[in-house]
Design a protein around this motif. Structure first.
Motif, PDB file in Angstrom:
ATOM      1  N   GLY A  51     -29.144  -5.697   5.436  1.00  0.00           N
ATOM      2  CA  GLY A  51     -30.203  -5.516   4.456  1.00  0.00           C
ATOM      3  C   GLY A  51     -31.469  -4.986   5.081  1.00  0.00           C
ATOM      4  O   GLY A  51     -31.599  -4.938   6.304  1.00  0.00           O
ATOM      5  N   THR A  52     -32.379  -4.637   4.223  1.00  0.00           N
ATOM      6  CA  THR A  52     -33.683  -4.170   4.691  1.00  0.00           C
ATOM      7  C   THR A  52     -34.731  -4.867   3.832  1.00  0.00           C
ATOM      8  O   THR A  52     -34.484  -5.148   2.660  1.00  0.00           O
ATOM      9  CB  THR A  52     -33.789  -2.638   4.576  1.00  0.00           C
ATOM     10  OG1 THR A  52     -34.987  -2.210   5.205  1.00  0.00           O
ATOM     11  CG2 THR A  52     -33.765  -2.172   3.136  1.00  0.00           C
ATOM     12  N   PRO A  53     -35.880  -5.172   4.417  1.00  0.00           N
ATOM     13  CA  PRO A  53     -36.880  -5.928   3.641  1.00  0.00           C
ATOM     14  C   PRO A  53     -37.330  -5.166   2.399  1.00  0.00           C
ATOM     15  O   PRO A  53     -37.578  -3.968   2.475  1.00  0.00           O
ATOM     16  CB  PRO A  53     -38.040  -6.090   4.626  1.00  0.00           C
ATOM     17  CG  PRO A  53     -37.463  -5.849   5.971  1.00  0.00           C
ATOM     18  CD  PRO A  53     -36.325  -4.909   5.793  1.00  0.00           C
ATOM     19  N   GLY A  54     -37.386  -5.876   1.303  1.00  0.00           N
ATOM     20  CA  GLY A  54     -37.859  -5.298   0.061  1.00  0.00           C
ATOM     21  C   GLY A  54     -39.248  -5.832  -0.283  1.00  0.00           C
ATOM     22  O   GLY A  54     -40.139  -5.887   0.552  1.00  0.00           O
ATOM     23  N   ILE A  55     -39.370  -6.289  -1.486  1.00  0.00           N
ATOM     24  CA  ILE A  55     -40.668  -6.772  -1.972  1.00  0.00           C
ATOM     25  C   ILE A  55     -40.802  -8.271  -1.689  1.00  0.00           C
ATOM     26  O   ILE A  55     -39.862  -9.030  -1.897  1.00  0.00           O
ATOM     27  CB  ILE A  55     -40.779  -6.525  -3.491  1.00  0.00           C
ATOM     28  CG1 ILE A  55     -40.638  -5.038  -3.810  1.00  0.00           C
ATOM     29  CG2 ILE A  55     -42.095  -7.065  -4.034  1.00  0.00           C
ATOM     30  CD1 ILE A  55     -41.752  -4.176  -3.265  1.00  0.00           C
ATOM     31  N   LEU A  65     -38.735 -13.205  -0.213  1.00  0.00           N
ATOM     32  CA  LEU A  65     -38.539 -11.799   0.131  1.00  0.00           C
ATOM     33  C   LEU A  65     -37.250 -11.324  -0.538  1.00  0.00           C
ATOM     34  O   LEU A  65     -36.207 -11.973  -0.429  1.00  0.00           O
ATOM     35  CB  LEU A  65     -38.418 -11.655   1.660  1.00  0.00           C
ATOM     36  CG  LEU A  65     -37.964 -10.282   2.158  1.00  0.00           C
ATOM     37  CD1 LEU A  65     -39.045  -9.233   1.913  1.00  0.00           C
ATOM     38  CD2 LEU A  65     -37.610 -10.324   3.628  1.00  0.00           C
ATOM     39  N   GLY A  66     -37.382 -10.222  -1.225  1.00  0.00           N
ATOM     40  CA  GLY A  66     -36.186  -9.608  -1.780  1.00  0.00           C
ATOM     41  C   GLY A  66     -35.555  -8.723  -0.714  1.00  0.00           C
ATOM     42  O   GLY A  66     -36.209  -7.813  -0.194  1.00  0.00           O
ATOM     43  N   VAL A  67     -34.321  -8.995  -0.379  1.00  0.00           N
ATOM     44  CA  VAL A  67     -33.645  -8.192   0.653  1.00  0.00           C
ATOM     45  C   VAL A  67     -32.811  -7.116  -0.030  1.00  0.00           C
ATOM     46  O   VAL A  67     -31.971  -7.423  -0.882  1.00  0.00           O
ATOM     47  CB  VAL A  67     -32.753  -9.092   1.545  1.00  0.00           C
ATOM     48  CG1 VAL A  67     -32.030  -8.249   2.587  1.00  0.00           C
ATOM     49  CG2 VAL A  67     -33.596 -10.154   2.225  1.00  0.00           C
ATOM     50  N   LEU A  68     -33.062  -5.880   0.331  1.00  0.00           N
ATOM     51  CA  LEU A  68     -32.319  -4.770  -0.272  1.00  0.00           C
ATOM     52  C   LEU A  68     -31.032  -4.561   0.509  1.00  0.00           C
ATOM     53  O   LEU A  68     -31.037  -4.475   1.738  1.00  0.00           O
ATOM     54  CB  LEU A  68     -33.170  -3.496  -0.236  1.00  0.00           C
ATOM     55  CG  LEU A  68     -34.551  -3.609  -0.892  1.00  0.00           C
ATOM     56  CD1 LEU A  68     -35.338  -2.321  -0.718  1.00  0.00           C
ATOM     57  CD2 LEU A  68     -34.405  -3.957  -2.363  1.00  0.00           C
ATOM     58  N   ASP A  69     -29.972  -4.492  -0.207  1.00  0.00           N
ATOM     59  CA  ASP A  69     -28.650  -4.429   0.421  1.00  0.00           C
ATOM     60  C   ASP A  69     -28.399  -3.037   1.026  1.00  0.00           C
ATOM     61  O   ASP A  69     -28.551  -2.019   0.357  1.00  0.00           O
ATOM     62  CB  ASP A  69     -27.604  -4.754  -0.645  1.00  0.00           C
ATOM     63  CG  ASP A  69     -26.268  -5.084  -0.020  1.00  0.00           C
ATOM     64  OD1 ASP A  69     -26.163  -5.008   1.218  1.00  0.00           O
ATOM     65  OD2 ASP A  69     -25.352  -5.427  -0.773  1.00  0.00           O
ATOM     66  N   THR A  70     -28.038  -3.016   2.304  1.00  0.00           N
ATOM     67  CA  THR A  70     -27.693  -1.740   2.954  1.00  0.00           C
ATOM     68  C   THR A  70     -26.279  -1.779   3.512  1.00  0.00           C
ATOM     69  O   THR A  70     -25.920  -1.010   4.398  1.00  0.00           O
ATOM     70  CB  THR A  70     -28.688  -1.427   4.094  1.00  0.00           C
ATOM     71  OG1 THR A  70     -28.656  -2.512   5.029  1.00  0.00           O
ATOM     72  CG2 THR A  70     -30.095  -1.226   3.586  1.00  0.00           C
TER      73      THR A  70
END
Lengths: 149, 285
Positions: A45-49, A30-35
């Motif tokens: 973070g928020t779940p990405g792809i 899971l790619g975690v998008l940095d928040t």
């Protein structure tokens, strides 16, 4: 408590049990998008792809009757010959394959993860003192179709 | 039930080399006619006393070295001294004794002759003083166990290899091995020690390892090309000096039954060749 080993493993290609598989592996990421923002003390973070990929090794052998084998089934999904009359750079597209990576736990259906995959690499090495086998890597296209683990 | 004893087995050796010719020049000053020895530039250890060699001129003129020999090449046995001096002999036994009185008379070349020297071995010889030997043949297996199997499965067509050990009483000079029928066709364990450290020509030999020779026409033996990998000399007070030679096989290993092929020889021990250049095999009866 039950543990599982290679003797409980199975691989199905398009619903057909593959023969002479020596191993399979699967990995989901899971790619975690940095928040993370100012004043934060910890990374958020928020779940990405999500992506799922894996690999398997199959011995390349010759079946007495069909002269085919599961390794060649996978190889032929990736390697395509040039189209008749076509340009050198044009060949049929790589095929989508449904793989079922299964653990036989004694139940009727077993545990499994099923998905449509593209083979991303196939390598074969003919070496002295070794049996010819195919090392295949694949990547799921979309989410797994079935997961029961 | 048949029980076989070790006294009907022995080991035969055919000297081999990498067959790399040694190229050099034969200088008139390097031939000492009085002492029946000559020298030419070759790496130390490349030639061993008892080797059968062919000396051939590279300009195709007659070899001016052996008295009364007017041909471009000469074939025979050599004795090599510590200084690298070479004496020529008619037979292996004489070469092993390296007694200069029995060496072949030499003449001094009239010019610097370009020569090529190579090993030419033609017959197997029994290795003397072997107390015991073992040879092991090994088949590699490849694990082809697959998912879902309870038992390990192996691929049966793996590679074959062999190795073994010869344990001998050390002997370096002629003295017989006790078996009269092989007198004159003996190799000494010391040769294998020399082989292990031979330069340029490698450490290989062709070996026949006899398991049973008690019945004529029903010999049983392994045959393989071997490479000496390890030689251990054992010195113990109150005990005879022994040596242990370890080897590995290279190439094909055969297990034969019957009689080893024999070839027609001339009086001087050279092979009698057919027109095709092949040796003439003697039919076993």
């Amino acid at each position: 408590m039950a543990f599982y080993s290679g003797s409980n493993g199975e691989l199905l290609i398009n619903g057909q049990k593959a023969a002479r598989v020596s191993n399979w592996s699967v990995s989901s990421n899971l790619g975690v998008l940095d928040t993370t923002s100012l004043a934060d003390t910890d990374k958020t973070g928020t779940p990405g792809i999500r992506s799922t990929s894996g690999s398997c090794s199959l011995f390349y052998y010759s079946d007495d009757i069909t002269l085919a084998n599961s390794a060649s089934t996978l190889i032929n999904k990736l390697i395509k010959t040039k189209l008749p009359g076509g340009a050198p750079g044009q060949a049929a597209e790589t095929e989508l394959v449904q793989l079922k990576l299964k653990v036989n736990d004694g139940s009727t259906s077993g545990k499994y993860i099923t998905g449509n995959v593209y083979l991303t690499s196939v390598s074969m090495t003919m070496a002295v003192g070794d049996v010819l086998s195919a090392e295949c890597s694949f990547e799921f296209s979309g989410a797994p179709v079935e997961v029961f683990l | 039930m048949g029980i076989y004893l070790g006294d009907s087995g022995h080991v035969e050796l055919l000297r081999e080399s990498l067959n790399v010719p040694l190229y050099s020049d034969l200088d008139p000053a390097d031939v000492n006619v009085d002492r029946k020895r000559f020298g030419f530039d070759f790496p130390h250890g490349a030639l061993i006393t008892g080797d059968r060699i062919e000396i051939r001129t590279r300009d195709n003129k007659n070899l001016e070295l052996v008295a009364g020999h007017d041909f471009p090449d000469w074939d025979g046995y050599i004795g090599v001294d510590d200084a690298g001096g070479v004496a020529l002999y008619e037979t292996l036994q004489l070469a092993l004794q390296n007694n200069r009185n029995a060496a072949i008379e030499l003449i001094e070349p009239s010019y610097v002759q370009p020569i090529a020297v190579r090993n030419t071995q033609i017959r197997y010889r029994c290795i003397a003083n072997i107390t015991n030997y073992e040879i092991t043949t090994t088949r590699d297996t490849v694990d082809i166990t697959t998912l879902g199997e309870e038992f390990k499965t192996q691929y049966a067509g793996g590679l074959i290899s062999g190795q073994g050990t010869l344990n001998c009483l050390w002997q370096y000079e002629p003295g017989g091995c006790g078996c009269e029928e092989r007198e004159g066709f003996i190799e000494y364990p010391h040769y294998l020690a020399q082989l292990c450290i031979r330069t340029v020509q490698g450490a290989s030999f062709q070996g026949r390892f006899y398991l049973d020779t008690s019945q004529k026409d029903a010999y049983v033996w392994y045959e393989a090309e071997c490479i000496v990998t390890n030689v251990a000399m054992n010195f113990t007070a109150t005990q005879p000096v022994t040596c242990s030679i370890q080897f590995v096989t290279t190439g094909k290993i055969a297990l034969h039954m019957g009689m080893p092929p024999a070839y027609l020889l001339q009086e001087d021990g050279n092979l009698l060749l057919a027109e095709s250049g092949e040796p003439i095999e003697i039919e076993s009866t």
